[in-house]
Motif scaffolding. Structure first.
Motif, PDB file in Angstrom:
ATOM      1  N   GLY A 248       5.263  14.425   1.715  1.00 44.32           N
ATOM      2  CA  GLY A 248       4.640  13.128   1.473  1.00 44.32           C
ATOM      3  C   GLY A 248       3.278  13.238   0.808  1.00 44.32           C
ATOM      4  O   GLY A 248       2.883  12.370   0.028  1.00 44.32           O
ATOM      5  N   THR A 249       2.551  14.298   1.121  1.00 41.60           N
ATOM      6  CA  THR A 249       1.206  14.459   0.552  1.00 41.60           C
ATOM      7  C   THR A 249       1.278  14.595  -0.965  1.00 41.60           C
ATOM      8  O   THR A 249       0.557  13.906  -1.700  1.00 41.60           O
TER       9      THR A 249
ATOM     10  N   PHE B  96      -3.884   9.772   9.123  1.00 40.55           N
ATOM     11  CA  PHE B  96      -3.819  11.232   8.989  1.00 40.55           C
ATOM     12  C   PHE B  96      -4.610  11.605   7.736  1.00 40.55           C
ATOM     13  O   PHE B  96      -4.620  10.871   6.750  1.00 40.55           O
TER      14      PHE B  96
ATOM     15  N   ASP C  30       0.511   3.733   2.137  1.00 42.61           N
ATOM     16  CA  ASP C  30       0.946   4.959   2.777  1.00 42.61           C
ATOM     17  C   ASP C  30       1.856   4.485   3.918  1.00 42.61           C
ATOM     18  O   ASP C  30       1.385   3.989   4.945  1.00 42.61           O
TER      19      ASP C  30
ATOM     20  N   ALA D 123       3.960   6.433   5.489  1.00 45.27           N
ATOM     21  CA  ALA D 123       4.456   7.676   6.104  1.00 45.27           C
ATOM     22  C   ALA D 123       5.119   7.425   7.453  1.00 45.27           C
ATOM     23  O   ALA D 123       6.067   8.112   7.821  1.00 45.27           O
ATOM     24  N   HIS D 124       4.626   6.422   8.200  1.00 42.48           N
ATOM     25  CA  HIS D 124       5.149   6.159   9.554  1.00 42.48           C
ATOM     26  C   HIS D 124       6.201   5.058   9.577  1.00 42.48           C
ATOM     27  O   HIS D 124       6.670   4.709  10.658  1.00 42.48           O
TER      28      HIS D 124
ATOM     29  N   SER E 142       6.776   9.671   4.406  1.00 38.56           N
ATOM     30  CA  SER E 142       6.825  11.101   4.722  1.00 38.56           C
ATOM     31  C   SER E 142       8.089  11.382   5.535  1.00 38.56           C
ATOM     32  O   SER E 142       8.402  10.648   6.470  1.00 38.56           O
TER      33      SER E 142
ATOM     34  N   LYS F  63       8.209  13.094  12.057  1.00 39.72           N
ATOM     35  CA  LYS F  63       8.425  11.662  11.842  1.00 39.72           C
ATOM     36  C   LYS F  63       9.768  11.225  12.443  1.00 39.72           C
ATOM     37  O   LYS F  63      10.674  12.041  12.646  1.00 39.72           O
TER      38      LYS F  63
END
Ligand SMILES: Cc1ncc(COP(=O)(O)O)c(C=O)c1O
Length: 393
Positions: free
Chosen positions: A64-65, A88, A159, A161-162, A183, A188
């Motif tokens: 994901g980064t 994060f 973002d 990600a979650h 992500s 996750k």
């Protein structure tokens, strides 16, 4: 009577598909002898995700980064970007790697997402975008942020990600904003060991992202931009396909776990739970954050975190410290004092939640927390209602 757990209970534990299923997939990879570079399993995974998210504007990455870094580069974001300190650290790293100045503003106190009012106050002539985080899978203030972005001609990047599996008004969360990054890291709810995904509004970005993640190659003999290596490989895609089959089951189990925590902890003095999300949100139950008030609970967050370890329960202070308090970001611009983010970072604790966590273990974790509040250090004196009395939806 409650006892310390024999085996450690961590804050999360990755889901794994049945080994026979994964082995069958590996046989296919062995047969193909195609391990990376847009292989057949990656193509299948991409198609399945396109169906799930109802879009072809989707691109997969090895994490994901790098997905977020590439998104910012491909969209030509520069100057200043308004973002949250409560995330994060990779959220800010992605800006920094693109030589963009992060401007940290405060969060709202209910769900811990960016406070739109603070965003608007922080806009300068150098602002080009807002980078907001659906932290814990809680959707940001979508309408307010979209309105600000439109009025000030800013790009709105999430973002997410979650937030895999979260839907708002029956639409995937990726429907909102110009771009969303997900992500697929093993910690996750949904994972492909490591992995990342971008979903975006502008059709033309797909080609650009495909070049950027593969060294800028357009053909065997043409490199059209200085790209990097951020490709997802076949093993990751295989894990992703197999985990995806269990997504609904995993979310349902997490919902049950959340309901037990909420029912058992809601009246414990000094424990604050996140309010119920509005009914138009289908949540993914990715995390179980609580805030701990020292005066009412009888010990502070750090003491509770340490005491729980004695019972073999390993929670996380997620997100503490704030990103702007890491040494590498201390000199970066902060807009205002961030009182909410600071308070939350000092009080937050995320409790164990994962699909294979037994419901009776969730009950036991609640027993321990309640007994610690009651100061009953003896491990036998717990008087709390058993799970049978807890309504599970
Ligand atoms: C909010 C947030 N942003 C970005 C990332 C980075 O994703 P990845 O680990 O896939 O690189 C993570 C998690 O790891 C995260 O929690």
């Amino acid at each position: 009577m409650i006892k310390p757990f024999e085996k450690p209970i961590y804050v999360t534990r990755p889901f794994l598909p049945p080994l026979e299923e994964f082995s069958r997939g590996l046989e296919e990879i062995w047969g193909n002898r195609w391990l990376t570079n847009n292989g057949p399993i990656l193509k299948r995974f991409t198609q399945e995700l396109s169906n799930l998210f109802d879009t072809n504007n989707l691109c997969l990455f090895n994490n994901g980064t790098l997905a977020l870094q590439i998104a910012l580069q491909g969209m030509g974001i520069s100057g200043e970007v308004i973002t949250t300190p409560y995330s994060f650290v990779a959220t800010t790293h992605a800006l920094f790697w693109n030589k963009i100045r992060p401007i940290f503003v405060d969060i709202e106190p209910e769900f811990y997402t960016l406070d739109p009012k603070k965003v608007e106050e922080a806009i300068t002539p150098w602002t080009t975008a807002i980078l907001a985080v659906h932290v814990y899978g809680h959707p940001c203030k979508l309408e307010a942020l979209a309105d600000i972005a439109e009025r000030h001609k800013l790009r709105l990047i999430y973002d997410a990600a979650h937030a895999f599996g979260v839907r708002v008004d029956h639409k995937p969360i990726s429907h909102f904003g110009d771009l969303s990054m997900f992500s697929f890291h093993s910690t996750k709810l949904f994972h492909s060991i490591e992995g990342g995904m971008l979903i975006f509004r502008e059709v033309g970005l797909k080609g650009l992202f495909d070049y950027l993640k593969n060294f800028g190659f357009k053909s065997e003999v043409e490199v059209v931009m200085p790209g990097t290596n951020a490709k997802m490989n076949e093993m990751q895609a295989l894990m992703g396909i197999q985990v995806l089959k269990y997504l609904n089951e995993m979310i349902l189990k997490r919902a049950k776990i959340t309901n037990i925590y909420r029912a058992r902890l809601k009246e414990v003095p000094g424990i604050r739970l996140v309010p119920m999300l509005s009914p138009d949100i289908e949540y993914n139950y990715a995390y179980m954050p609580i805030e701990v008030d020292e005066k009412e609970f009888g010990m502070n967050r750090d003491a509770l975190y340490e005491r729980l370890k004695e019972w073999n329960v390993h929670t996380r202070r997620y997100f503490y410290p704030l990103i702007c308090d890491y040494s590498c970001y201390r000199s970066i611009s902060i807009n205002g004092d961030l009182p909410v983010a600071r308070r939350v970072a000092d009080h937050i604790l995320t409790l164990p939640i994962y699909d294979s966590l037994e419901l009776f273990d969730v009950d036991a974790i609640c027993d321990i927390i309640i007994s610690l509040h009651q100061g009953k250090r003896s491990k036998t004196q717990v008087t709390v209602p058993p799970t049978e009395l807890v309504k599970i939806v």
